[in-house]
Design an enzyme around this catalytic site. Structure first.
Site, PDB file in Angstrom:
ATOM      1  N   LYS A 114       0.824  -1.214   0.000  1.00  0.00           N
ATOM      2  CA  LYS A 114       0.000   0.000   0.000  1.00  0.00           C
ATOM      3  C   LYS A 114       0.857   1.262   0.000  1.00  0.00           C
ATOM      4  CE  LYS A 114      -4.363  -1.778   1.574  1.00  0.00           C
ATOM      5  NZ  LYS A 114      -5.580  -1.633   2.339  1.00  0.00           N
ATOM      6  N   LYS A 197      -5.675 -10.137  -6.350  1.00  0.00           N
ATOM      7  CA  LYS A 197      -6.915 -10.418  -5.611  1.00  0.00           C
ATOM      8  C   LYS A 197      -7.943  -9.327  -5.894  1.00  0.00           C
ATOM      9  CE  LYS A 197      -6.631  -7.880  -1.339  1.00  0.00           C
ATOM     10  NZ  LYS A 197      -7.305  -7.651  -0.109  1.00  0.00           N
ATOM     11  N   LYS A 200     -10.902  -3.657  -2.939  1.00  0.00           N
ATOM     12  CA  LYS A 200     -11.553  -2.348  -2.997  1.00  0.00           C
ATOM     13  C   LYS A 200     -10.601  -1.307  -3.532  1.00  0.00           C
ATOM     14  CE  LYS A 200     -13.456  -3.247   1.291  1.00  0.00           C
ATOM     15  NZ  LYS A 200     -13.291  -2.901   2.669  1.00  0.00           N
TER      16      LYS A 200
HETATM   17  P1  ATP Z   1      -8.420  -2.985   0.488  1.00  0.00           P
HETATM   18  O1  ATP Z   1      -8.191  -3.256  -0.953  1.00  0.00           O
HETATM   19  O2  ATP Z   1      -8.818  -1.550   0.788  1.00  0.00           O
HETATM   20  O3  ATP Z   1      -7.340  -3.524   1.392  1.00  0.00           O
HETATM   21  P2  ATP Z   1     -10.105  -5.224   0.652  1.00  0.00           P
HETATM   22  O4  ATP Z   1     -10.969  -5.276  -0.547  1.00  0.00           O
HETATM   23  O5  ATP Z   1      -8.899  -6.096   0.699  1.00  0.00           O
HETATM   24  O6  ATP Z   1      -9.724  -3.733   0.888  1.00  0.00           O
HETATM   25  P3  ATP Z   1     -10.678  -5.424   3.490  1.00  0.00           P
HETATM   26  O7  ATP Z   1     -11.625  -4.533   4.191  1.00  0.00           O
HETATM   27  O8  ATP Z   1      -9.236  -5.161   3.666  1.00  0.00           O
HETATM   28  O9  ATP Z   1     -11.003  -5.473   1.916  1.00  0.00           O
HETATM   29  O10 ATP Z   1     -10.978  -6.919   3.869  1.00  0.00           O
HETATM   30  C1  ATP Z   1     -12.099  -7.393   4.564  1.00  0.00           C
HETATM   31  C2  ATP Z   1     -12.043  -8.912   4.626  1.00  0.00           C
HETATM   32  O11 ATP Z   1     -12.229  -9.460   3.322  1.00  0.00           O
HETATM   33  C3  ATP Z   1     -10.709  -9.463   5.118  1.00  0.00           C
HETATM   34  O12 ATP Z   1     -10.949 -10.575   5.934  1.00  0.00           O
HETATM   35  C4  ATP Z   1      -9.999  -9.889   3.861  1.00  0.00           C
HETATM   36  O13 ATP Z   1      -9.072 -10.924   4.068  1.00  0.00           O
HETATM   37  C5  ATP Z   1     -11.175 -10.372   3.023  1.00  0.00           C
HETATM   38  N1  ATP Z   1     -10.875 -10.259   1.594  1.00  0.00           N
HETATM   39  C6  ATP Z   1     -10.599  -9.111   0.921  1.00  0.00           C
HETATM   40  N2  ATP Z   1     -10.404  -9.363  -0.381  1.00  0.00           N
HETATM   41  C7  ATP Z   1     -10.560 -10.698  -0.546  1.00  0.00           C
HETATM   42  C8  ATP Z   1     -10.500 -11.569  -1.668  1.00  0.00           C
HETATM   43  N3  ATP Z   1     -10.218 -11.087  -2.879  1.00  0.00           N
HETATM   44  N4  ATP Z   1     -10.710 -12.893  -1.484  1.00  0.00           N
HETATM   45  C9  ATP Z   1     -10.989 -13.373  -0.250  1.00  0.00           C
HETATM   46  N5  ATP Z   1     -11.091 -12.618   0.849  1.00  0.00           N
HETATM   47  C10 ATP Z   1     -10.868 -11.288   0.721  1.00  0.00           C
END
Ligand code: ATP
Ligand code: LTN
Length: 337
Positions: A114, A197, A200
């Protein structure tokens, strides 16, 4: 009576959760509330580790909580709250930050990823200490298990190390939490780029299916998901990462084993498979979207639910912090129990 404790958190950093959040985390949260003493937290303190707009944060925090209830969390059954409503999170994070090595924190890959994006000079100290605040979230509630996606494994290892270090230096205080990660859904890939992955912050809008997307958006995004050469609907991580990701999503949404799905679509091409997958996603997300919208139509009642959750969470957090203060050597304040 003594049900195992579960805690997890999710950031209010978008107007909707996405399919990866739902399958990788939120769905397990819902399942675990049945037989566990579950604490779920919208981590708004974590959300300010990157630049943000205050009104947007307020809106997204309520949307996040409403979506969790819309997805099936029952506030009478689990404890749902906003992290900023329980000040002990920040207090314990400070104590733990004094036990964390600078080098140890520097090895966190999420920070490296990040901070690299905006240029590391721009990254805040809060982004650097983010995993320590996460450790505080978990340790405050003496969680046995932490349901998350694969990307959080390293943060959970740090949490265990910090718990162990504290216990060793100051006497047994913290429970060592175990990650609860379901391999089949631990890493849902971006629909446009199966090498990354679904995220967001990193994915393009076309790479993400949002829980709050309307059916037309869901259908369009899945129809345009990148597929691989050939026409066989077959799981093959190496040569067919796009289709493999879609198979994983299909299986998770319908409960059907991947082998059965492969057998049904075989070599009929990707078209029908994608259509049916889109309908499975629409069927899962439509009721969640409708419930979320209804909850957001009455923010007063949502805020009351969150206040109740914070009161319950606060009782546990204050108890843990009282122990921590005593162990670490702070003088007790006479007018406080
Ligand atoms: P950012 O990109 O801002 O880090 P994010 O989309 O990864 O956000 P988070 O709020 O960080 O979302 O994650 C919330 C939960 O969703 C965490 O437990 C994370 O491990 C899970 N998660 C996020 N993206 C994935 C994915 N692509 N597949 C499986 N689990 C996910
Ligand atoms: N870093 C997590 C969110 C998070 C979390 C937690 C997860 C903050 N505190 C405590 C589990 C337990 C993420 O999903 N990016």
């Amino acid at each position: 009576m003594n049900r195992p404790r579960v805690l997890s958190g999710i950031q209010p950093t978008a107007d909707s959760f996405h399919l990866g959040n739902y399958l990788g985390a939120v769905r397990q949260w819902v399942a675990l509330q049945e037989e566990h003493d579950a604490f779920y937290c919208v981590v708004d303190l974590h959300a300010i580790t990157v630049p943000h707009d205050p009104d947007t944060l307020r809106r997204r925090s309520r949307i996040a909580a409403a979506q969790l209830i819309g997805a099936g969390l029952e506030p009478e059954r689990c404890t749902l709250f906003l992290q900023s409503h329980v000040p002990e999170h920040a207090e314990l994070a400070w104590v733990l930050s004094c036990l964390t090595g600078f080098g140890e924190a520097s090895r966190m890959t999420q920070f490296k990823d990040k901070s690299a994006k905006g240029g590391s000079e721009q990254a805040s100290v809060g982004l650097f200490t983010y995993p320590i605040l996460q450790a505080a979230d978990i340790l405050l509630y003496e969680a046995d298990q932490v349901p998350v996606g694969e990307d959080q494994r390293q943060h959970l290892e740090l949490t265990r190390d910090l718990a162990q270090r504290f216990n060793h230096r100051f006497g047994g205080t913290f429970v060592l939490p175990a990650p609860y990660i379901l391999p089949s859904v631990a890493r849902i890939a971006d629909l446009q780029d199966p090498a990354i992955k679904m995220s967001k912050s990193a994915s393009s809008p076309q790479g993400i299916v949002d829980v709050l997307d309307d059916p037309a958006q869901i259908r369009r995004k899945i129809a345009r998901a990148v597929t691989d050469a050939g026409r066989d609907v077959r799981a093959d991580e190496e040569n067919k990462p796009g289709i493999t990701n879609l198979l994983r999503i299909y299986s998770a949404l319908t409960g059907e084993p991947i082998a059965a799905i492969e057998a049904r679509y075989g070599s009929t091409g990707y078209g029908q498979f994608k259509k049916d997958l889109a309908e499975a996603a629409v069927a899962t997300f439509t009721p969640i979207r409708e419930r979320t919208e209804a909850i957001l139509a009455d923010t007063e009642s949502l805020d009351k639910t969150l206040a109740d959750g914070a009161a319950r969470a606060g009782r546990v957090a204050r108890e843990t912090m009282a122990t921590v203060r005593e162990k670490i050597g702070f003088v007790p304040r006479l007018d406080r129990p």
